[in-house]
Scaffold this active site. Structure first.
Site, mmCIF file in Angstrom:
data_model
loop_
_atom_site.group_PDB
_atom_site.id
_atom_site.type_symbol
_atom_site.label_atom_id
_atom_site.label_comp_id
_atom_site.label_asym_id
_atom_site.label_seq_id
_atom_site.Cartn_x
_atom_site.Cartn_y
_atom_site.Cartn_z
ATOM 1 N N CYS A 133 21.738 -7.634 -7.073
ATOM 2 C CA CYS A 133 23.168 -8.628 -6.826
ATOM 3 C C CYS A 133 22.400 -8.590 -5.432
ATOM 4 C CB CYS A 133 23.712 -7.599 -6.357
ATOM 5 S SG CYS A 133 24.258 -6.760 -8.307
ATOM 6 N N ARG A 174 18.163 -14.277 -7.575
ATOM 7 C CA ARG A 174 18.246 -12.796 -7.761
ATOM 8 C C ARG A 174 18.602 -12.570 -9.237
ATOM 9 N NH1 ARG A 174 18.183 -8.262 -3.784
ATOM 10 N NH2 ARG A 174 17.217 -9.361 -1.462
ATOM 11 N N GLY A 226 23.298 -1.349 -6.437
ATOM 12 C CA GLY A 226 22.538 -0.470 -7.145
ATOM 13 C C GLY A 226 23.975 0.314 -7.672
ATOM 14 N N GLU A 264 2.826 -10.988 -22.712
ATOM 15 C CA GLU A 264 3.397 -11.832 -21.329
ATOM 16 C C GLU A 264 4.021 -13.170 -21.946
ATOM 17 O OE1 GLU A 264 4.711 -13.658 -17.647
ATOM 18 O OE2 GLU A 264 4.713 -11.608 -18.208
ATOM 19 N N HIS A 274 -2.154 -5.178 -39.882
ATOM 20 C CA HIS A 274 -1.488 -3.957 -40.104
ATOM 21 C C HIS A 274 -0.284 -3.946 -39.603
ATOM 22 C CE1 HIS A 274 -5.222 -1.835 -39.609
ATOM 23 N NE2 HIS A 274 -5.619 -2.720 -38.528
#
Length: 607
Positions: A2, A27, A99, A479, A502
């Site tokens: 945040c 963010r 948090g 990636e 596999h």
């Protein structure tokens, strides 16, 4: 992750608060809000969804006042609704929080028994009620916060405004970053210096456990034991221009195109061209004595670490363990005496990576960090800081940070090999020459953007896509799959080419595109053999290789993407470009939100 901003100002703050939030949109978030203090009232405005919804709300219902706080929220406890959006408030206080409050449930139950009424499902609201109780019992804001902070378990950055004290804000941090900014008769709080860039270049980075009282005259900082402390005021170096897209449609595309420049900037810090040697920052321990390397990271940074494992073992002949940070501590890893623990993080604040760092430090490991933010918590706690110089990365999907990480890790591998006596002078000079070639090779890779864009419509309709690679190209396959998942929402998986038979080969049919990364080299023929197995089962192959590889194996492919012929050492940097561009153009073709994909945050600051 945040975003927080707070201003104790000389003039109306609402517009500047929103501007600060806009600088933190990268963010990731799902709601936003502001609260100002005006005329003995807390004036709160909130909206779910994009920041423009908050702008519309403020146009309808302005928030006057010279003091205020604001927040972009990424949902943890409670859905992304207006009621759950920050700031949270009582009659006495309003606050914003990054948090997680791990013990919020018993705190909330105790508060409810005492008659407190909650309006949200969030963990954050308990902090507002706890502080309010002390205020209502006659405590000052300072004493109220001082009493509440020890009751909180978890990770937090807090900014708190007070109805009856419009001249101040209080901030606190534990496990989540918070910055104080100093202006002319104004003082600021922010999650990072970038949020404060238009307001000030003079900042103080709060340390773990610090809390701060800010007024127009400045800041009083206290440590975790409530002792007054001085923290240095430094020049942030953040610029408002850093978050401009320029002529690019998206930040992600801009940052992909910045890679030749930022990789060159990064390598300039680690290579002494005239002497043709690799040079690291000054350190006070003996690299030659390192017996084992433990690499810990998350997401894209973890894949950079996987590439580094190949390099460290090949050049420096050091055994390497690698783990994702979220699992590392919980398997009780065996950490040998004399080991180097290497942490890779764009932000330097990723919660589980930081917790793993502290675990290794407590176990006596030497700590090295590769970070893009040299003022971050990880950077400050490391024995060896290895900064990348990517500049602010705004797109949620990491691009230029990844290639800069690879550049630093390649230099570190060469330096370790040299210190262990495994490189001749001529061999080190050759490695330096190859690294110096990387920016030009990245430019050459970018020259194929148009042909990659032309392939995107062939991939966009797919529900599933597979990526294959061998050796260091295997992490690039992982990636590439991650990038496609992140921004286009197509299910994608990366596999080591030899693993196809596999199990995963059962997924192959004519509707599954398979992206094969195969530069011409020692492993090329084996990869081509795996590619033929895919084609024999109707799979549509997109081959990414150099001209020689495409000439040998490109016939019958759905498409080919030609890369420049490069030395295997720098191939992972170069081959990152086509997988980034392919993901980007597929996302554009699908019409998704490239820079702010759903459910994702730029940096994860809670475990």
């Amino acid at each position: 992750m945040c975003g927080i901003i707070g201003i104790v100002g000389k003039e109306s703050v609402a517009e500047r608060l929103v501007d600060g939030l806009r600088r933190m949109e990268y963010r990731g978030y799902d709601s936003a809000g502001v609260c100002t203090v005006e005329g003995g009232e807390l004036v709160r405005r909130r909206a779910e969804g994009k920041l423009n919804n908050l702008v519309i709300e403020l146009a309808r219902n302005p928030a006057p006042g010279n003091v205020g706080i604001a927040h972009t929220r990424w949902a943890t406890h409670g859905a992304p609704t207006t009621n759950n959006a920050h700031p949270h408030a009582t009659e006495q206080v309003a606050l914003v929080h990054n948090g997680i409050i791990e013990n919020f449930r018993p705190l909330r139950e105790a508060l409810t028994r005492r008659g407190r009424v909650f309006e949200s499902e969030t963990d954050t609201e308990v902090v507002a009620h706890l502080v309010s109780e002390y205020i209502e019992n006659g405590e000052s804001p300072e004493n109220a916060v001082k009493a509440v902070l020890p009751q909180l378990r978890g990770a937090f950055a807090l900014a708190i405004a007070f109805r009856e004290h419009p001249e101040l804000l209080i901030g606190a941090r534990l496990g989540s970053p918070l910055v104080v900014g100093y202006g002319d008769g104004e003082t600021f709080l922010g999650s990072d210096a970038l949020a404060l860039a238009p307001l000030t270049q003079r900042v103080t980075y709060l340390e773990e456990g610090d809390w701060v009282i800010i007024t127009r005259d400045g800041a009083q900082i206290f440590d975790v034991a409530n002792n007054p402390v001085k923290r240095p005021i430094v020049a942030s170096g953040a610029t408002a221009a850093a978050i401009e897209k320029g002529n690019y449609r998206h930040f992600m595309l801009k940052e992909i195109y910045e890679q030749p420049i930022v990789v060159a900037q990064t390598l300039r810090s680690y290579l002494r061209r005239y002497e043709q040697v690799v040079s690291l920052p000054q350190i006070d321990f003996d690299l030659a004595s390192i017996t084992r390397v433990t690499i810990v990271a998350c997401g894209t940074s973890y894949y950079a670490g996987m590439v580094a494992k190949y390099w460290f073992e090949r050049f420096a002949r050091l055994p390497v363990d690698i783990d994702v940070a979220s699992e590392f501590r919980y398997r009780d890893p065996v950490l040998e005496k004399g080991g180097l623990a290497l942490f890779i993080s764009q932000s330097g604040e990723t919660a589980d990576t930081l917790a793993a760092l502290r675990h290794c430090k407590a176990a006596g490991q030497t700590i090295a960090v590769v970070v893009n933010v040299p003022t971050s918590t990880m950077a400050r706690e490391a024995d060896l800081l290895l900064p990348t110089h990517a500049g602010p990365e705004i797109g949620v999907a990491s691009t230029k940070a990844f290639t800069c990480q690879l550049a630093v890790l390649a230099a570190l591998a060469a330096h370790l090999a040299d210190k262990r006596g495994l490189l001749t002078r001529a061999e080190e000079a050759e490695i330096v020459d190859h690294l110096v070639e990387a920016p030009a090779a990245l430019n050459a890779a970018l020259a194929h953007d148009d042909e990659i864009a032309a392939i995107a419509p062939l991939i966009a309709p797919a529900r599933d896509v597979l990526y294959l690679g061998r050796g260091p190209d295997y992490p690039l396959a992982l990636e590439g799959a991650l990038k496609l998942k992140e921004i286009s929402y197509i299910h994608a998986e990366g596999y080591a080419s030899g693993e196809m038979k596999h199990g995963p080969i059962a997924l192959i049919d004519e509707s599954v595109p398979v992206i094969v990364l195969a530069p011409r080299g020692p492993l090329f023929e084996k990869t081509v053999s795996n590619m033929q197995e895919v084609r024999a089962r109707g799979g549509k192959v997109v081959l990414i290789s150099d001209a020689e590889g495409i000439a040998e194996a490109g016939e019958g492919c759905l498409a080919t993407i030609e890369m420049p012929k490069v030395h295997p050492l720098i191939a992972p940097l170069v081959y990152a470009v086509p997988v980034q561009l392919l993901a980007y153009h597929v996302a554009v073709a699908k019409g998704t939100d490239v820079d702010q994909p759903r459910n994702l945050a730029k940096s994860v600051t809670v475990e």
